[in-house]
Scaffold this motif. Sequence first.
Motif, PDB file in Angstrom:
ATOM      1  N   ASN A   1     -90.495 -44.515  36.686  1.00 36.63           N
ATOM      2  CA  ASN A   1     -89.230 -44.283  36.002  1.00 36.63           C
ATOM      3  C   ASN A   1     -88.719 -45.622  35.512  1.00 36.63           C
ATOM      4  N   ILE A   2     -88.331 -45.655  34.244  1.00 33.73           N
ATOM      5  CA  ILE A   2     -87.729 -46.837  33.637  1.00 33.73           C
ATOM      6  C   ILE A   2     -86.303 -46.447  33.291  1.00 33.73           C
ATOM      7  N   PHE A   3     -85.335 -47.218  33.785  1.00 35.88           N
ATOM      8  CA  PHE A   3     -83.929 -46.881  33.576  1.00 35.88           C
ATOM      9  C   PHE A   3     -83.154 -48.126  33.174  1.00 35.88           C
ATOM     10  N   VAL A   4     -82.342 -47.997  32.139  1.00 38.30           N
ATOM     11  CA  VAL A   4     -81.488 -49.076  31.660  1.00 38.30           C
ATOM     12  C   VAL A   4     -80.050 -48.712  32.017  1.00 38.30           C
ATOM     13  N   PRO A   5     -79.441 -49.401  33.000  1.00 35.61           N
ATOM     14  CA  PRO A   5     -78.082 -49.045  33.417  1.00 35.61           C
ATOM     15  C   PRO A   5     -77.013 -49.662  32.507  1.00 35.61           C
ATOM     16  N   HIS A   6     -77.095 -49.328  31.236  1.00 35.69           N
ATOM     17  CA  HIS A   6     -76.136 -49.848  30.257  1.00 35.69           C
ATOM     18  C   HIS A   6     -75.720 -48.709  29.327  1.00 35.69           C
TER      19      HIS A   6
ATOM     20  N   ALA B   1     -77.462 -41.295  23.337  1.00 35.65           N
ATOM     21  CA  ALA B   1     -77.608 -39.857  23.090  1.00 35.65           C
ATOM     22  C   ALA B   1     -78.839 -39.575  22.227  1.00 35.65           C
ATOM     23  N   ILE B   2     -79.306 -40.583  21.512  1.00 34.93           N
ATOM     24  CA  ILE B   2     -80.466 -40.441  20.632  1.00 34.93           C
ATOM     25  C   ILE B   2     -81.709 -41.086  21.255  1.00 34.93           C
ATOM     26  N   VAL B   3     -81.530 -42.277  21.809  1.00 32.61           N
ATOM     27  CA  VAL B   3     -82.591 -42.980  22.533  1.00 32.61           C
ATOM     28  C   VAL B   3     -82.109 -43.057  23.980  1.00 32.61           C
ATOM     29  N   PRO B   4     -82.596 -42.173  24.840  1.00 29.40           N
ATOM     30  CA  PRO B   4     -82.048 -42.076  26.201  1.00 29.40           C
ATOM     31  C   PRO B   4     -82.259 -43.362  27.003  1.00 29.40           C
ATOM     32  N   PRO B   5     -81.422 -43.589  27.995  1.00 30.64           N
ATOM     33  CA  PRO B   5     -81.525 -44.809  28.793  1.00 30.64           C
ATOM     34  C   PRO B   5     -82.588 -44.728  29.890  1.00 30.64           C
ATOM     35  N   HIS B   6     -83.525 -43.791  29.760  1.00 31.57           N
ATOM     36  CA  HIS B   6     -84.531 -43.620  30.811  1.00 31.57           C
ATOM     37  C   HIS B   6     -85.790 -42.981  30.244  1.00 31.57           C
ATOM     38  N   ALA B   7     -86.890 -43.186  30.969  1.00 33.11           N
ATOM     39  CA  ALA B   7     -88.143 -42.484  30.691  1.00 33.11           C
ATOM     40  C   ALA B   7     -88.893 -42.372  32.006  1.00 33.11           C
ATOM     41  N   THR B   8     -89.595 -41.284  32.211  1.00 37.81           N
ATOM     42  CA  THR B   8     -90.445 -41.108  33.379  1.00 37.81           C
ATOM     43  C   THR B   8     -91.850 -40.835  32.869  1.00 37.81           C
ATOM     44  N   LEU B   9     -92.793 -41.680  33.317  1.00 33.12           N
ATOM     45  CA  LEU B   9     -94.148 -41.645  32.781  1.00 33.12           C
ATOM     46  C   LEU B   9     -95.172 -41.516  33.896  1.00 33.12           C
ATOM     47  N   PRO B  10     -96.316 -40.878  33.613  1.00 33.07           N
ATOM     48  CA  PRO B  10     -97.345 -40.719  34.634  1.00 33.07           C
ATOM     49  C   PRO B  10     -98.083 -42.028  34.914  1.00 33.07           C
ATOM     50  N   VAL B  11     -98.458 -42.174  36.177  1.00 33.41           N
ATOM     51  CA  VAL B  11     -99.282 -43.289  36.621  1.00 33.41           C
ATOM     52  C   VAL B  11    -100.544 -42.683  37.228  1.00 33.41           C
TER      53      VAL B  11
ATOM     54  N   CYS C   1     -90.558 -49.493  25.574  1.00 32.73           N
ATOM     55  CA  CYS C   1     -89.689 -50.478  24.946  1.00 32.73           C
ATOM     56  C   CYS C   1     -88.214 -50.286  25.296  1.00 32.73           C
ATOM     57  N   LEU C   2     -87.519 -51.401  25.430  1.00 30.71           N
ATOM     58  CA  LEU C   2     -86.064 -51.423  25.502  1.00 30.71           C
ATOM     59  C   LEU C   2     -85.551 -51.427  24.071  1.00 30.71           C
ATOM     60  N   VAL C   3     -84.634 -50.534  23.761  1.00 30.65           N
ATOM     61  CA  VAL C   3     -84.008 -50.476  22.440  1.00 30.65           C
ATOM     62  C   VAL C   3     -82.568 -50.936  22.608  1.00 30.65           C
ATOM     63  N   ASP C   4     -82.229 -52.042  21.955  1.00 35.22           N
ATOM     64  CA  ASP C   4     -80.910 -52.643  22.134  1.00 35.22           C
ATOM     65  C   ASP C   4     -80.311 -52.986  20.775  1.00 35.22           C
ATOM     66  N   THR C   5     -79.296 -52.224  20.376  1.00 32.98           N
ATOM     67  CA  THR C   5     -78.612 -52.491  19.111  1.00 32.98           C
ATOM     68  C   THR C   5     -77.305 -53.237  19.307  1.00 32.98           C
ATOM     69  N   ASN C   6     -76.954 -53.509  20.554  1.00 31.27           N
ATOM     70  CA  ASN C   6     -75.672 -54.141  20.873  1.00 31.27           C
ATOM     71  C   ASN C   6     -75.801 -55.659  20.765  1.00 31.27           C
ATOM     72  N   LYS C   7     -75.257 -56.218  19.692  1.00 31.56           N
ATOM     73  CA  LYS C   7     -75.335 -57.661  19.475  1.00 31.56           C
ATOM     74  C   LYS C   7     -74.370 -58.442  20.361  1.00 31.56           C
TER      75      LYS C   7
ATOM     76  N   GLN D   1     -80.454 -55.370  32.154  1.00 33.46           N
ATOM     77  CA  GLN D   1     -81.233 -55.053  33.345  1.00 33.46           C
ATOM     78  C   GLN D   1     -82.052 -53.800  33.042  1.00 33.46           C
ATOM     79  N   VAL D   2     -83.262 -53.792  33.551  1.00 35.01           N
ATOM     80  CA  VAL D   2     -84.123 -52.621  33.437  1.00 35.01           C
ATOM     81  C   VAL D   2     -84.660 -52.350  34.834  1.00 35.01           C
ATOM     82  N   ARG D   3     -84.391 -51.166  35.354  1.00 36.68           N
ATOM     83  CA  ARG D   3     -84.846 -50.803  36.697  1.00 36.68           C
ATOM     84  C   ARG D   3     -86.166 -50.036  36.571  1.00 36.68           C
TER      85      ARG D   3
END
Length: 140
Positions: free
Chosen positions: A43-48, A97-107, A121-127, A133-135
């Motif tokens: 699980n990749i989660f961006v708490p922002h 809402a368009i690019v969610p702050p998480h993804a869960t991928l198989p290992v 990828c981290l998608v960051d449009t906030n200048k 942080q990415v958990r």
Amino acid sequence: MSDAFTTRVLHVASGSVERIVDLTGDCQAFLAQTSGGRDGLLNIFVPHATAGVAVIETGAGSDDDLLAALHSLLPADDRWQHRHGSPGHGRDHVLPAIVPPHATLPVIGGRLELGTWQSVCLVDTNKDKGNRQVRLSFLG
């Protein structure tokens, strides 16, 4: 059960421009250290409130295309109710809402199971926010 779930926080300098940061190498390194070669889920989660996680092709223009598409869908102008920060910053709060702050991928066998051209990828449009942080959490 203590080795069944492992988590780590990455600190990513995303800078002061809209950008997509490839995290695939960081994810693979994390799994190499923690998975013990097991199958499971990453699980990749961006708490922002203004960033997201995408699984896309990078390096062939798709990352720039995604930023262009987001700019078309979410223009940085004064239409947004959320108005603090740089002009158009309200759109950054709609991004998850368009690019969610998480993804869960198989290992599989301790390695991230991605398609040939896929990257995490981290998608960051906030200048206004240059550090993220990415958990990463592995459940074996």
